[in-house]
Motif scaffolding. Structure first.
Motif, PDB file in Angstrom:
ATOM      1  N   PRO A  43       7.721  58.535  18.369  1.00  0.00           N
ATOM      2  CA  PRO A  43       7.715  59.702  17.468  1.00  0.00           C
ATOM      3  C   PRO A  43       6.285  60.128  17.152  1.00  0.00           C
ATOM      4  CG  PRO A  43       9.146  57.955  16.638  1.00  0.00           C
ATOM      5  CD  PRO A  43       8.382  57.388  17.805  1.00  0.00           C
ATOM      6  N   LYS A  44       6.070  61.427  16.962  1.00  0.00           N
ATOM      7  CA  LYS A  44       4.732  61.944  16.723  1.00  0.00           C
ATOM      8  C   LYS A  44       4.086  61.355  15.476  1.00  0.00           C
ATOM      9  CE  LYS A  44       5.413  66.132  19.257  1.00  0.00           C
ATOM     10  NZ  LYS A  44       5.164  67.512  19.414  1.00  0.00           N
ATOM     11  N   ASN A  45       4.891  60.978  14.503  1.00  0.00           N
ATOM     12  CA  ASN A  45       4.326  60.412  13.270  1.00  0.00           C
ATOM     13  C   ASN A  45       4.192  58.894  13.324  1.00  0.00           C
ATOM     14  OD1 ASN A  45       7.007  59.770  13.174  1.00  0.00           O
ATOM     15  ND2 ASN A  45       7.368  60.558  11.107  1.00  0.00           N
ATOM     16  N   SER A  46       4.385  58.307  14.509  1.00  0.00           N
ATOM     17  CA  SER A  46       4.260  56.859  14.658  1.00  0.00           C
ATOM     18  C   SER A  46       2.790  56.447  14.700  1.00  0.00           C
ATOM     19  CB  SER A  46       4.949  56.412  15.960  1.00  0.00           C
ATOM     20  OG  SER A  46       4.731  55.041  16.184  1.00  0.00           O
ATOM     21  N   ALA A  47       2.454  55.451  13.900  1.00  0.00           N
ATOM     22  CA  ALA A  47       1.081  54.967  13.873  1.00  0.00           C
ATOM     23  C   ALA A  47       0.711  54.220  15.161  1.00  0.00           C
ATOM     24  CB  ALA A  47       0.876  54.065  12.669  1.00  0.00           C
ATOM     25  N   GLN A  48       1.680  53.728  15.890  1.00  0.00           N
ATOM     26  CA  GLN A  48       1.413  52.967  17.098  1.00  0.00           C
ATOM     27  C   GLN A  48       2.030  53.660  18.287  1.00  0.00           C
ATOM     28  OE1 GLN A  48       2.677  48.966  16.325  1.00  0.00           O
ATOM     29  NE2 GLN A  48       1.144  48.658  14.778  1.00  0.00           N
TER      30      GLN A  48
END
Length: 101
Positions: free
Chosen positions: A96-101
């Protein structure tokens, strides 16, 4: 469990979909699997699908035989050869685009 599962490169699955000559066996339903991977890719959440080179070739040949549509190119581009995948495929999802990793 496959008795040959302890051999190097074995996956533990009982059935190979590519024989020793590199031919896709009748046990692999190219049409059904093509529909399935097109649905997966169509979600927009698939980064790559890893399969044996002979399975990818079977999908390419199937697409051409069915009149290769422009949008099918994306599905074929997602397919990547990965050795020891004669009996299964792996699907790598997009993070997902908002994933930190």
């Amino acid at each position: 469990m496959d008795p040959d599962a302890s051999k190097p490169g074995a996956t533990g699955f009982d059935e190979q979909f590519v024989d020793r000559n590199g031919d896709v066996t009748p046990n692999f339903d190219v049409e059904a699997n093509w529909k399935f991977i097109r649905i997966l890719v169509g979600t927009g959440h698939v980064d790559r699908i890893f399969a044996d080179v002979h399975l990818k070739r079977a999908f390419c040949e199937y697409a051409v035989a069915k009149g290769m549509r422009e949008e099918w190119g994306e599905t074929l581009r997602k397919l990547r050869h990965w050795k020891n995948h004669k009996d299964h495929m792996h699907v790598r999802l997009v993070c997902p685009k908002n994933s930190a990793q």
